[in-house]
Each structure stands twice: as structure tokens, then as C-alpha cells.
Scaffold this motif. Sequence first.
Motif, PDB file in Angstrom:
ATOM      1  N   VAL A 100     -22.283  21.207  13.705  1.00 48.88           N
ATOM      2  CA  VAL A 100     -22.561  20.878  15.109  1.00 48.88           C
ATOM      3  C   VAL A 100     -21.898  19.543  15.464  1.00 48.88           C
ATOM      4  CG1 VAL A 100     -24.376  20.489  16.812  1.00 48.88           C
ATOM      5  CG2 VAL A 100     -24.745  22.124  14.941  1.00 48.88           C
ATOM      6  N   ALA A 101     -21.893  18.623  14.511  1.00 49.95           N
ATOM      7  CA  ALA A 101     -21.293  17.307  14.742  1.00 49.95           C
ATOM      8  C   ALA A 101     -19.799  17.418  15.004  1.00 49.95           C
ATOM      9  CB  ALA A 101     -21.556  16.397  13.544  1.00 49.95           C
ATOM     10  N   LYS A 102     -19.120  18.397  14.390  1.00 47.17           N
ATOM     11  CA  LYS A 102     -17.688  18.599  14.621  1.00 47.17           C
ATOM     12  C   LYS A 102     -17.420  18.948  16.087  1.00 47.17           C
ATOM     13  CE  LYS A 102     -16.583  21.779  11.721  1.00 47.17           C
ATOM     14  NZ  LYS A 102     -15.824  22.732  10.868  1.00 47.17           N
ATOM     15  N   VAL A 103     -18.246  19.816  16.623  1.00 56.60           N
ATOM     16  CA  VAL A 103     -18.092  20.196  18.037  1.00 56.60           C
ATOM     17  C   VAL A 103     -18.393  19.006  18.934  1.00 56.60           C
ATOM     18  CG1 VAL A 103     -18.907  21.730  19.867  1.00 56.60           C
ATOM     19  CG2 VAL A 103     -18.655  22.591  17.529  1.00 56.60           C
ATOM     20  N   ALA A 104     -19.438  18.267  18.610  1.00 59.70           N
ATOM     21  CA  ALA A 104     -19.806  17.093  19.405  1.00 59.70           C
ATOM     22  C   ALA A 104     -18.683  16.065  19.408  1.00 59.70           C
ATOM     23  CB  ALA A 104     -21.093  16.478  18.871  1.00 59.70           C
ATOM     24  N   ALA A 105     -18.064  15.845  18.249  1.00 59.66           N
ATOM     25  CA  ALA A 105     -16.970  14.874  18.156  1.00 59.66           C
ATOM     26  C   ALA A 105     -15.804  15.286  19.041  1.00 59.66           C
ATOM     27  CB  ALA A 105     -16.516  14.732  16.706  1.00 59.66           C
ATOM     28  N   PHE A 106     -15.510  16.575  19.070  1.00 55.88           N
ATOM     29  CA  PHE A 106     -14.428  17.072  19.915  1.00 55.88           C
ATOM     30  C   PHE A 106     -14.760  16.867  21.387  1.00 55.88           C
ATOM     31  CE2 PHE A 106     -11.745  20.068  22.101  1.00 55.88           C
ATOM     32  CZ  PHE A 106     -10.566  20.083  21.360  1.00 55.88           C
ATOM     33  N   LEU A 107     -15.997  17.118  21.755  1.00 53.73           N
ATOM     34  CA  LEU A 107     -16.418  16.950  23.151  1.00 53.73           C
ATOM     35  C   LEU A 107     -16.395  15.479  23.560  1.00 53.73           C
ATOM     36  CD1 LEU A 107     -19.371  19.501  23.202  1.00 53.73           C
ATOM     37  CD2 LEU A 107     -17.178  19.737  24.393  1.00 53.73           C
ATOM     38  N   HIS A 108     -16.768  14.581  22.657  1.00 54.64           N
ATOM     39  CA  HIS A 108     -16.702  13.150  22.955  1.00 54.64           C
ATOM     40  C   HIS A 108     -15.248  12.695  23.112  1.00 54.64           C
ATOM     41  CE1 HIS A 108     -20.854  11.991  22.886  1.00 54.64           C
ATOM     42  NE2 HIS A 108     -21.061  12.494  21.679  1.00 54.64           N
ATOM     43  N   LYS A 109     -14.370  13.283  22.311  1.00 54.92           N
ATOM     44  CA  LYS A 109     -12.948  12.923  22.377  1.00 54.92           C
ATOM     45  C   LYS A 109     -12.310  13.412  23.666  1.00 54.92           C
ATOM     46  CE  LYS A 109      -8.617  13.356  19.791  1.00 54.92           C
ATOM     47  NZ  LYS A 109      -7.970  13.938  18.578  1.00 54.92           N
ATOM     48  N   HIS A 110     -12.837  14.511  24.223  1.00 55.69           N
ATOM     49  CA  HIS A 110     -12.305  15.090  25.458  1.00 55.69           C
ATOM     50  C   HIS A 110     -13.435  15.129  26.488  1.00 55.69           C
ATOM     51  CE1 HIS A 110      -9.719  16.645  22.209  1.00 55.69           C
ATOM     52  NE2 HIS A 110      -8.737  16.525  23.093  1.00 55.69           N
ATOM     53  N   PRO A 111     -13.699  14.015  27.148  1.00 53.61           N
ATOM     54  CA  PRO A 111     -14.867  13.925  28.039  1.00 53.61           C
ATOM     55  C   PRO A 111     -14.782  14.772  29.304  1.00 53.61           C
ATOM     56  CG  PRO A 111     -13.520  11.944  28.198  1.00 53.61           C
ATOM     57  CD  PRO A 111     -12.959  12.745  27.069  1.00 53.61           C
ATOM     58  N   HIS A 112     -13.603  15.334  29.592  1.00 51.61           N
ATOM     59  CA  HIS A 112     -13.473  16.167  30.790  1.00 51.61           C
ATOM     60  C   HIS A 112     -13.630  17.648  30.469  1.00 51.61           C
ATOM     61  CE1 HIS A 112     -12.144  12.874  33.421  1.00 51.61           C
ATOM     62  NE2 HIS A 112     -11.506  12.424  32.360  1.00 51.61           N
ATOM     63  N   THR A 113     -14.171  17.957  29.306  1.00 53.77           N
ATOM     64  CA  THR A 113     -14.329  19.352  28.912  1.00 53.77           C
ATOM     65  C   THR A 113     -15.773  19.811  29.040  1.00 53.77           C
ATOM     66  OG1 THR A 113     -14.611  18.674  26.603  1.00 53.77           O
ATOM     67  CG2 THR A 113     -12.388  19.331  27.284  1.00 53.77           C
ATOM     68  N   GLU A 114     -15.912  21.132  29.082  1.00 51.99           N
ATOM     69  CA  GLU A 114     -17.221  21.779  29.040  1.00 51.99           C
ATOM     70  C   GLU A 114     -17.188  22.791  27.897  1.00 51.99           C
ATOM     71  OE1 GLU A 114     -17.744  23.456  32.895  1.00 51.99           O
ATOM     72  OE2 GLU A 114     -18.283  21.540  33.821  1.00 51.99           O
TER      73      GLU A 114
ATOM     74  N   THR B  58     -28.719  28.699  22.174  1.00 50.90           N
ATOM     75  CA  THR B  58     -29.534  27.641  22.771  1.00 50.90           C
ATOM     76  C   THR B  58     -29.914  26.588  21.732  1.00 50.90           C
ATOM     77  OG1 THR B  58     -30.401  29.211  24.397  1.00 50.90           O
ATOM     78  CG2 THR B  58     -31.618  27.161  24.095  1.00 50.90           C
ATOM     79  N   SER B  59     -30.145  27.014  20.494  1.00 48.30           N
ATOM     80  CA  SER B  59     -30.472  26.063  19.423  1.00 48.30           C
ATOM     81  C   SER B  59     -29.325  25.088  19.196  1.00 48.30           C
ATOM     82  CB  SER B  59     -30.780  26.819  18.128  1.00 48.30           C
ATOM     83  OG  SER B  59     -31.942  27.607  18.254  1.00 48.30           O
ATOM     84  N   ILE B  60     -28.101  25.610  19.173  1.00 48.08           N
ATOM     85  CA  ILE B  60     -26.930  24.752  18.979  1.00 48.08           C
ATOM     86  C   ILE B  60     -26.739  23.843  20.188  1.00 48.08           C
ATOM     87  CG2 ILE B  60     -24.432  24.712  18.633  1.00 48.08           C
ATOM     88  CD1 ILE B  60     -25.969  25.699  16.203  1.00 48.08           C
ATOM     89  N   ALA B  61     -26.905  24.402  21.386  1.00 47.03           N
ATOM     90  CA  ALA B  61     -26.756  23.608  22.609  1.00 47.03           C
ATOM     91  C   ALA B  61     -27.752  22.453  22.634  1.00 47.03           C
ATOM     92  CB  ALA B  61     -26.929  24.500  23.836  1.00 47.03           C
ATOM     93  N   SER B  62     -28.976  22.717  22.205  1.00 40.04           N
ATOM     94  CA  SER B  62     -30.000  21.673  22.182  1.00 40.04           C
ATOM     95  C   SER B  62     -29.644  20.564  21.209  1.00 40.04           C
ATOM     96  CB  SER B  62     -31.356  22.281  21.811  1.00 40.04           C
ATOM     97  OG  SER B  62     -31.769  23.204  22.792  1.00 40.04           O
ATOM     98  N   LEU B  63     -29.078  20.918  20.055  1.00 40.97           N
ATOM     99  CA  LEU B  63     -28.665  19.907  19.081  1.00 40.97           C
ATOM    100  C   LEU B  63     -27.526  19.043  19.633  1.00 40.97           C
ATOM    101  CD1 LEU B  63     -28.759  21.960  15.758  1.00 40.97           C
ATOM    102  CD2 LEU B  63     -30.281  20.091  16.421  1.00 40.97           C
ATOM    103  N   LEU B  64     -26.583  19.672  20.330  1.00 43.19           N
ATOM    104  CA  LEU B  64     -25.489  18.904  20.928  1.00 43.19           C
ATOM    105  C   LEU B  64     -26.020  17.874  21.915  1.00 43.19           C
ATOM    106  CD1 LEU B  64     -22.837  21.705  21.605  1.00 43.19           C
ATOM    107  CD2 LEU B  64     -22.601  19.799  20.005  1.00 43.19           C
ATOM    108  N   SER B  65     -27.027  18.266  22.672  1.00 41.60           N
ATOM    109  CA  SER B  65     -27.580  17.379  23.684  1.00 41.60           C
ATOM    110  C   SER B  65     -28.497  16.321  23.089  1.00 41.60           C
ATOM    111  CB  SER B  65     -28.336  18.201  24.732  1.00 41.60           C
ATOM    112  OG  SER B  65     -28.936  17.370  25.694  1.00 41.60           O
TER     113      SER B  65
END
Length: 200
Positions: free
Chosen positions: A95-109, A134-141
Amino acid sequence: MMRFVMFAILLTFLAGCSGHQIKSFPESTQQPNDLRDLDLDGVIEAREKCDNTLKGAVVDNDGCSGVKAVNERITLNVLFNNGSAYVHPKYYPEVAKVAAFLHKHPHTEVIIEGHASAQGPAGVNKQLSLKRATSIASLLSSNHGIERQRIQAVGYGEERLLDTSDTAQAHQRNRRVMADIRNSNKNTPLKWTIYTSVEE
């Protein structure tokens, strides 16, 4: 009288030009620069430095807007038990890998896609796959601070099986979660498109 003077000037001009031959460029002349605009941002390829900017974004002389198009699908190596949406802490690095990518690209969804095996009723699997997403989405948030408005969770149930064989290994492969990451142009400055109309 004025018309006659203008006509005389025109005849004089045409007579002066009639003695000159028109020269054409050789057919073998090659354009040294690429004048195409493949991404339709108003900047020719010879000057283009950012090929994948968002369509319609305001760009500089190099064709760069500061926001690049992103289209990334990430498979999370998270295994779920049969009938369960619980994410074991040992899978948190995924999950942290996905979060890191989203932080690196702040204009993404991101769309978190939940999938299930073909065991059990299809309706139950549909709901179960949504719970997994939803479980993964909650962890990202909650664990990584990704804004909720950037995350969407969907459940596909058994609609998109990777392996249709009726084996334990196939069922395990099909119980998976995908992260589909795309650009959002909400924070991207876009060019104005101006329409004019005439009211009668």
C-alpha cells in the motif's frame, strides 16, 4: 480621374513585373526542423521538451505545463483469505508503494479495483471485492494522508478473472487489488476556449 490614375499605376506595376521569371524551390529541398505539433499544444516538435503534457494545459515555449500526463496501473501483491477483506499488516509496504507514487504525482487520482475469485455466489463476490478495495482505500487515506477525494473504490467481483481454472492457485490469483492511477486536471491551468455568438 482618380480611377484612371490608379489603373495606370496598376498597369505600370504589372508591366514592370512581367519581365521577371518566377523561380520555384527544388523538389529535393528538405525541412531541417520538425514543424509538426503531435500533442496539439501549439509548440512544434523541434522545440518540444514535454511530449506528454495534459491536453489543453497552458504551456511554456518548450511545451511544458509542469503537469505531465500519468496513466499507471499497479498490481498490489496483497493476498486475501477466502471471504475476507482484511489486509494483514505484512502487506502494508504494498500500500505504501501506491501512496508514494500518489505523493510524487499530486495531480493524480486513483481507482482501487477489488477483485474476487469465482467461488461462491456472484453477488456476494461483488460486495466482497468492493470491501477489499475499500480496505486499501482507507489505508491510503488514514495511514498515508492521501486525500479522500483523490481515491475511488470499485468492486468487480468475478467479472475480470485472471485465471479461470478451478484450482486453489487460480482462486488465490483472482483475489487481488489493482490501483489505476490517472491524471486529474482539477488543479491544472487550462487554456481558455472563447466562443462568440451573435444574438438576433
